[in-house]
Design a protein around this motif. Structure first.
Motif, mmCIF file in Angstrom:
data_model
loop_
_atom_site.group_PDB
_atom_site.id
_atom_site.type_symbol
_atom_site.label_atom_id
_atom_site.label_comp_id
_atom_site.label_asym_id
_atom_site.label_seq_id
_atom_site.Cartn_x
_atom_site.Cartn_y
_atom_site.Cartn_z
ATOM 1 N N LEU A 199 0.812 -1.218 0.000
ATOM 2 C CA LEU A 199 0.000 0.000 0.000
ATOM 3 C C LEU A 199 0.843 1.263 0.000
ATOM 4 O O LEU A 199 0.472 2.282 0.562
ATOM 5 N N SER A 200 2.015 1.216 -0.638
ATOM 6 C CA SER A 200 2.884 2.382 -0.726
ATOM 7 C C SER A 200 2.341 3.351 -1.763
ATOM 8 O O SER A 200 2.074 2.969 -2.908
ATOM 9 N N PHE A 201 2.197 4.628 -1.374
ATOM 10 C CA PHE A 201 1.699 5.632 -2.309
ATOM 11 C C PHE A 201 2.683 5.846 -3.450
ATOM 12 O O PHE A 201 2.291 5.997 -4.608
ATOM 13 N N ASP A 202 3.979 5.846 -3.148
ATOM 14 C CA ASP A 202 4.975 6.023 -4.211
ATOM 15 C C ASP A 202 4.910 4.888 -5.220
ATOM 16 O O ASP A 202 5.025 5.093 -6.435
ATOM 17 N N LYS A 203 4.708 3.670 -4.710
ATOM 18 C CA LYS A 203 4.610 2.518 -5.602
ATOM 19 C C LYS A 203 3.354 2.629 -6.465
ATOM 20 O O LYS A 203 3.361 2.339 -7.665
ATOM 21 N N TYR A 204 2.266 3.048 -5.850
ATOM 22 C CA TYR A 204 1.019 3.245 -6.580
ATOM 23 C C TYR A 204 1.173 4.319 -7.655
ATOM 24 O O TYR A 204 0.717 4.153 -8.784
ATOM 25 N N LYS A 205 1.815 5.445 -7.314
ATOM 26 C CA LYS A 205 2.038 6.505 -8.299
ATOM 27 C C LYS A 205 2.859 5.998 -9.481
ATOM 28 O O LYS A 205 2.583 6.352 -10.630
ATOM 29 N N ASN A 206 3.847 5.173 -9.200
ATOM 30 C CA ASN A 206 4.660 4.610 -10.276
ATOM 31 C C ASN A 206 3.803 3.768 -11.221
ATOM 32 O O ASN A 206 3.978 3.803 -12.443
ATOM 33 N N ASN A 207 2.877 3.000 -10.634
ATOM 34 C CA ASN A 207 1.992 2.170 -11.464
ATOM 35 C C ASN A 207 1.107 3.030 -12.357
ATOM 36 O O ASN A 207 0.960 2.766 -13.554
ATOM 37 N N ILE A 208 0.477 4.055 -11.784
ATOM 38 C CA ILE A 208 -0.402 4.915 -12.564
ATOM 39 C C ILE A 208 0.394 5.672 -13.623
ATOM 40 O O ILE A 208 -0.040 5.808 -14.778
ATOM 41 N N ASN A 209 1.567 6.169 -13.250
ATOM 42 C CA ASN A 209 2.392 6.900 -14.209
ATOM 43 C C ASN A 209 2.827 6.015 -15.371
ATOM 44 O O ASN A 209 2.992 6.493 -16.494
ATOM 45 N N ALA A 210 3.001 4.725 -15.103
ATOM 46 C CA ALA A 210 3.369 3.807 -16.177
ATOM 47 C C ALA A 210 2.258 3.723 -17.221
ATOM 48 O O ALA A 210 2.523 3.708 -18.427
ATOM 49 N N PHE A 211 1.011 3.669 -16.763
ATOM 50 C CA PHE A 211 -0.119 3.658 -17.696
ATOM 51 C C PHE A 211 -0.232 4.986 -18.453
ATOM 52 O O PHE A 211 -0.514 4.997 -19.650
ATOM 53 N N ILE A 212 -0.007 6.089 -17.745
ATOM 54 C CA ILE A 212 -0.087 7.403 -18.400
ATOM 55 C C ILE A 212 1.005 7.553 -19.445
ATOM 56 O O ILE A 212 0.756 8.007 -20.577
#
Length: 290
Positions: free
Chosen positions: A14-27
């Motif tokens: 549940l790391s926010f940085d890890k989550y941001k990396n995932n979303i940024n990968a899709f973007i």
């Protein structure tokens, strides 16, 4: 099971940085609109609650709970519900939790438009016999303190920018304090509000709201277009919230959202009617059950 279209990191901690990396990968791959098609969408976003947890409109579990008071939020939290909190902007740019433009819709002894008041003026008005006042968004967030998931419903039929900036600043502080990106969602009728959040902070789940309208225009946007979800594409929303009495409708189903939320469900009977067509409900004044 299909593989993801882009490489993502394990989101188990549940790391926010890890989550941001995932979303940024899709973007970065220009595949953000395909995120909702992933078989592991909920594992990526961790927002299961949007379809699994009943959502109390303004915290009003029963008709005795005065909407958008801290006591109403406390009652909803105690009974295990998520919250849908409508917010508006005042004349002095304060963000407060209130459903209607006109005070007379909620307070029988007071009239006038909310956006013409300052926070000091609004705080002088008592909402109930307990002398509770309209909470600011920051006050509500401090009180909720990640004890339940929240949908912040932004009621903006005017210019995009200042209102959204202030809401975003409050939510960024809240997310940072509680590491609760997965327990926060944004909802709006205005597609340009959701576009703003996609462009400025795409890490909050976006919900496009529509359905019944009492007028032909919502600000400068024809409501017939909003009802048909003509602006859905610019919102990059994964969920659609639609008036319960209009479900099912092709306007929703053709966009294949992750989940469909029935709005304004006010009785168990209405819930049972709409249940086959919705993944969850925003309710008020009763305790839903299946």
């Amino acid at each position: 099971m299909k593989k993801n279209l882009v490489q993502i990191e394990d989101n188990g901690e549940l790391s926010f940085d890890k989550y941001k990396n995932n979303i940024n990968a899709f973007i970065k791959a220009k595949q953000i609109d395909k995120l909702k098609l992933q078989p592991d969408y909920f594992e990526i976003t961790n927002n299961y609650w949007i379809v699994d947890k009943y959502i109390a409109k303004s915290g009003q579990v029963t008709v005795e709970n005065f909407p958008n008071t801290l006591s109403a939020y406390a009652h909803a939290i105690k009974e295990g519900y998520a919250l849908c909190i409508p917010v508006q902007i005042l004349d002095d740019d304060s963000i407060v939790c209130f459903s209607h433009k006109n005070l007379s819709k909620v307070l029988s002894t007071t009239s006038g438009y909310l956006n013409k008041l300052s926070l000091k003026e609004l705080k002088s008005l008592s909402l109930n016999e307990q002398n509770e006042t309209v909470p600011t968004l920051d006050e509500a967030l401090d009180f909720i303190a990640n004890k339940t998931p929240i949908i912040i419903e932004i009621n903006n039929d005017g210019m995009i920018g200042k209102f959204e900036d202030k809401v975003l600043a409050s939510l960024q502080k809240y997310i940072s304090k509680y590491n609760c990106y997965y327990n926060v969602a944004i909802m709006s009728i205005n597609p340009y509000t959701l576009q703003y959040f996609y462009q400025n902070f795409p890490f909050i789940t976006r919900i496009l709201k529509s359905g019944n309208f009492q007028s032909k225009m919502f600000g400068s946007i024809p409501t017939r277009k909003l009802k048909k979800l003509k602006f859905y594409k610019i919102t990059h929303a994964d969920f659609i919230c639609y008036s319960q009495e209009l479900l099912p409708t092709r306007a929703v189903s053709k966009h294949k959202p992750v989940g469909i939320i029935a709005d304004c469900v006010i009785s168990q009977a209405k819930y049972l009617e709409v249940a086959p067509y919705a993944d969850n409900i925003i309710f008020s004044g009763f305790r839903p059950k299946i």
